[in-house]
Scaffold this active site. Structure first.
Site, PDB file in Angstrom:
ATOM      1  N   GLY A 109       0.827  -1.203   0.000  1.00 39.92           N
ATOM      2  CA  GLY A 109       0.000   0.000   0.000  1.00 39.92           C
ATOM      3  C   GLY A 109       0.857   1.247   0.000  1.00 39.92           C
ATOM      4  O   GLY A 109       0.869   2.007  -0.955  1.00 39.92           O
TER       5      GLY A 109
ATOM      6  N   THR B  69       1.202  -5.957   5.550  1.00 37.85           N
ATOM      7  CA  THR B  69       1.952  -5.606   6.753  1.00 37.85           C
ATOM      8  C   THR B  69       1.954  -6.705   7.804  1.00 37.85           C
ATOM      9  O   THR B  69       2.775  -6.695   8.704  1.00 37.85           O
ATOM     10  CB  THR B  69       1.317  -4.370   7.398  1.00 37.85           C
ATOM     11  OG1 THR B  69      -0.093  -4.618   7.510  1.00 37.85           O
ATOM     12  CG2 THR B  69       1.530  -3.130   6.560  1.00 37.85           C
TER      13      THR B  69
ATOM     14  N   GLU C  46       5.376   3.011   9.516  1.00 38.28           N
ATOM     15  CA  GLU C  46       6.019   4.088   8.773  1.00 38.28           C
ATOM     16  C   GLU C  46       7.345   4.581   9.348  1.00 38.28           C
ATOM     17  O   GLU C  46       8.187   5.104   8.638  1.00 38.28           O
ATOM     18  CB  GLU C  46       5.025   5.256   8.613  1.00 38.28           C
ATOM     19  CG  GLU C  46       3.964   4.855   7.612  1.00 38.28           C
ATOM     20  CD  GLU C  46       2.717   5.714   7.630  1.00 38.28           C
ATOM     21  OE1 GLU C  46       2.659   6.649   6.849  1.00 38.28           O
ATOM     22  OE2 GLU C  46       1.808   5.430   8.433  1.00 38.28           O
TER      23      GLU C  46
HETATM   24 MO1  MOS Z   1       0.265   5.746   5.062  1.00 35.19          MO
HETATM   25  S1  MOS Z   1       1.437   6.847   3.755  1.00 35.19           S
HETATM   26  O1  MOS Z   1      -0.338   7.062   6.045  1.00 35.19           O
HETATM   27  O2  MOS Z   1      -1.012   5.187   4.035  1.00 35.19           O
END
Ligand code: MOS
Length: 706
Positions: free
Chosen positions: A244, A473, A672
């Site tokens: 994603g 993920t 992230e």
């Molecule tokens: Mo993540 S870049 O906040 O989908």
């Protein structure tokens, strides 16, 4: 894997529960669902960056056997673009706002026919001059119309306290530099795909959509709004997603086009973006120009931080790369100023890309901190320790937990950090100059409202349902682990249902919020089920089974605490004196992100993030041709990314962090943070190796050959 009942499922390095399905090809992705009578969509893309479509001659395309429809603004059904995103007003006018915009589409019996027909559509344009180049010296940027509404939806564009200019003027040590990052395109392995199937049960039309999305609830709502349907008449299904990275957090035109095409031809229809189209109308990371000024005492204590960001956005939808936002929470200073300004250019809509804001912003801030350390003659770790804030510098709130210092100390130990050797160009191996660098990482710990349902049957099998999405993920695995612990049963007794908008509502896999938010809702539903079992059924499962709904509406602690994950990244680089090549034999990251539910899937997330950070540091750059107004290196041959041979050893570890405020499971989110700080650590190491400070990413060879 069986687990003794005394052992908790969370914290165990479970293999991915969906791993076998994926590697054997049994896991189905959107394009692969077998649907009788499916038709194929190929868009026709604009060849100009700005203007109007003056005519479309599709007679040759229409005459091709197997062509079912040619769609364009001339014949498309009316739409209501959701969230005021005019990029989703597909075929609603003759205006062209960027090169590559969909101006027509073919629907045909086969993909081959659709492609051939698309090549036969003759589109004529009335071209207007376009504006596509981001320049910081544009005077118009500093007029109010270029102040973004709300970067990222909720942050204020500007933030200030104290008197930065006076503090900078008075500072014994000061620094004033501009850092830039280029446009970058995210490319998950699975390209964006939508398969749409309309039906009519006699009471009205409904549509089922297999879609590569990060959130089924959001995608459902966008499609419902666009086509004027109630939410119950749209079902979005997405059990498996091949990556994603933010690229499909928002709905993009392809999804709207697919749903429209299926309705027009009255048959199922599907569309997969080609790899080249993945560099087009699907979002990307805006380039940034970041002006940073720091003022400090000779002891390195900051007296002022100014971080002023210029980024770009599209004419159709405003989205700000919030690069100065992380600066608001990193270091103690009595005076600070952060601003964002936006140039509206004739380019595709930019979008979220892994750690939007933090990735580019922390490259600039953490490079500047390294430069300040050099100015002050201080070890860069010591500089950061001296500027560690007691409370959030912007809000004044205490941190729910803040692990930066622990990460820096632990990382220095594991890496073998040598503060006694700060002088550039002192270490070498033959023609290779060796350097080391460090930078901090940060990412917000946010929890978004979610609901979940837990049911148990008489045999003691639990079904846990939530409209979460696993974008690759590990959500299938970690949510099962969280449910097992909340229910006090082994993981094998839990059957998880996700990736379907008919399940209890949840926000997308977005902003590293998934595990924290979905896990909270699941934990709440599980507790409610156990309470019902205890209070209404004397602790046993009734023969007809039992279920309970749970969830949470928001985290009240977010008003009382500043909640963020932190980390420290270390890099060793070797730079070839003759060629300027940079090698990164070692990267090391230590993170404080609350409880780690699954060390194996978590490590993979951060490993991927750091690898991408390396790629960002050294390779990635979408190159714009201002004449055509488009990115020209739109494939993997020309858009350079780090490959296996570019990646050396990557060491990932965690600080034990108990945070009772973030959520009942103590999870902060790790999707992230891995990419945040890597590029700065590498740039700082390159400076240490060579004495050359590269302030403009990527660190290409020519920037090191002076
Ligand atoms: Mo993540 S870049 O906040 O989908």
């Amino acid at each position: 894997m069986t687990m003794p009942s005394t052992m908790r499922a969370t914290g165990a390095p479970l293999n991915r529960l969906d791993g076998v399905q994926k590697v054997t090809g049994a896991a189905k992705y959107s394009y692969e669902y077998p649907v009788a009578g499916v038709t194929y969509i190929v868009p026709v893309q604009s060849t100009i960056a700005r203007g109007r479509v003056s005519s479309i001659d599709a007679s040759a395309a229409r005459a091709l056997p197997g062509v079912l429809a040619v769609l364009s603004h001339e014949n498309a059904p009316r739409l209501a673009p959701p969230r005021d995103d005019q990029d989703l007003a597909v075929f609603q006018s003759d205006a062209v706002a960027y090169r590559g915009q969909f101006v027509a589409a073919i629907v045909a019996e086969t993909l081959e026919t659709a492609r051939q027909a698309a090549s036969m559509v003759a589109v004529r344009y009335e071209e207007q001059p376009h504006d596509v180049v981001l320049r910081a010296d544009r005077g118009d940027l500093f007029t109010p119309e270029y102040v973004p509404q709300k970067p990222f939806g909720f942050y204020p564009a500007d933030s200030a306290h104290g008197d930065v200019e006076a503090a900078l003027a008075a500072a014994p040590v000061s620094l004033d530099h501009t850092y830039t990052t280029p446009a970058e395109h995210h490319n998950p392995m699975e390209p964006h795909t939508t398969l749409a199937i309309w039906s009519d049960d006699g009471t009205g039309e409904s549509v089922t959509v297999y879609d590569t999305c990060q959130g089924v609830s959001w995608r459902r709502d966008d499609i419902a709004i666009a086509f004027g349907l109630s939410s119950e008449r749209v079902r979005v299904i997405a059990p498996y997603i091949g990556g994603g990275f933010g690229s499909r957090g928002f709905t993009h035109p392809y999804a709207i086009l697919a749903v429209m095409a299926a309705r027009v031809v009255g048959r199922p229809a599907k569309l997969a973006q080609t790899r080249q189209q993945m560099f087009g109308p699907v979002g990307y990371r805006s380039p940034t120009i970041q002006h940073i000024r720091l003022g400090a005492g000779r002891d390195g204590r900051l007296t002022a931080i100014a971080h002023e960001v210029v980024a770009q956005t599209s004419a159709l939808y405003e989205m700000t790369e919030p690069a100065a936002v992380p600066t608001r929470r990193m270091y103690a200073t009595p005076n600070f100023l952060t601003t964002h300004r936006l140039a509206r250019l004739d380019l595709p809509a930019n979008s979220w890309m892994r750690a939007p804001g933090e990735s580019s912003g922390m490259f600039a801030l953490e490079s500047a901190m390294d430069e300040l350390a050099v100015e002050c003659g201080l070890d860069p770790i010591e500089l950061r320790l001296r500027n560690e804030p007691a409370v959030d510098p912007e809000t004044g709130l205490p941190y729910s937990s803040r692990g930066l210092v622990a990460c820096l100390r632990e990382g220095a130990e594991r890496f073998g950090w040598a503060p006694s050797d700060p002088t550039p160009r002192t270490r070498r191996a033959g023609r290779w100059l060796i350097g080391t660098g460090v930078a901090a990482s940060t990412y917000p710990a946010v929890q978004l409202p979610a609901s979940a349902r837990v049911a148990v049957d008489a045999a003691g099998r639990y079904r846990v349902s939530i409209a979460a999405v696993d974008i690759g993920t590990g959500a299938w695995t970690v949510l099962s682990q969280i449910a097992a612990d909340a229910l006090a049963v082994p993981v094998e007794q839990v059957q998880l249902e996700i990736g379907d908008s008919t399940l209890p509502q949840a926000f997308p896999a977005w902003g590293s919020t998934g595990t924290a938010s979905w896990g909270w809702a699941i934990t709440d539903a599980a507790q409610k089920l156990r309470a019902r079992m205890r209070d209404e059924h004397g602790g046993t499962i009734p023969p007809e089974g039992l279920e309970a709904d749970g969830g949470f509406a928001g985290n009240p602690a977010a008003q009382q605490f500043s909640m963020h994950a932190f980390g420290a990244q270390f890099a060793e680089v070797r730079v070839n004196e003759d060629t300027g090549e940079v090698r990164v034999p070692r990267l090391l990251g230590v993170f404080a992100a609350g409880r780690i539910v699954n060390p194996k899937t978590a490590r993979s997330q951060v490993l991927g993030g750091m690898t991408w950070g390396l790629s960002m540091a050294l390779h990635e750059e979408s190159v714009l041709d201002p004449r055509f107004g488009d990115y020209v290196n739109h494939d993997f041959a020309e858009y350079h990314i780090a490959t296996n041979a570019d990646v050396g050893e990557i060491d990932v570890s965690w600080i034990d962090e108990e945070d009772p405020h973030v959520n009942p499971i103590g999870v902060k989110g790790i999707g992230e943070i891995g990419i945040v700080g890597t590029a700065a650590a590498i740039a700082n190491a390159v400076y240490h190796a060579t004495g050359i400070r590269v302030r403009d990413l990527p660190i290409a060879l020519d920037k090191l050959l002076s």
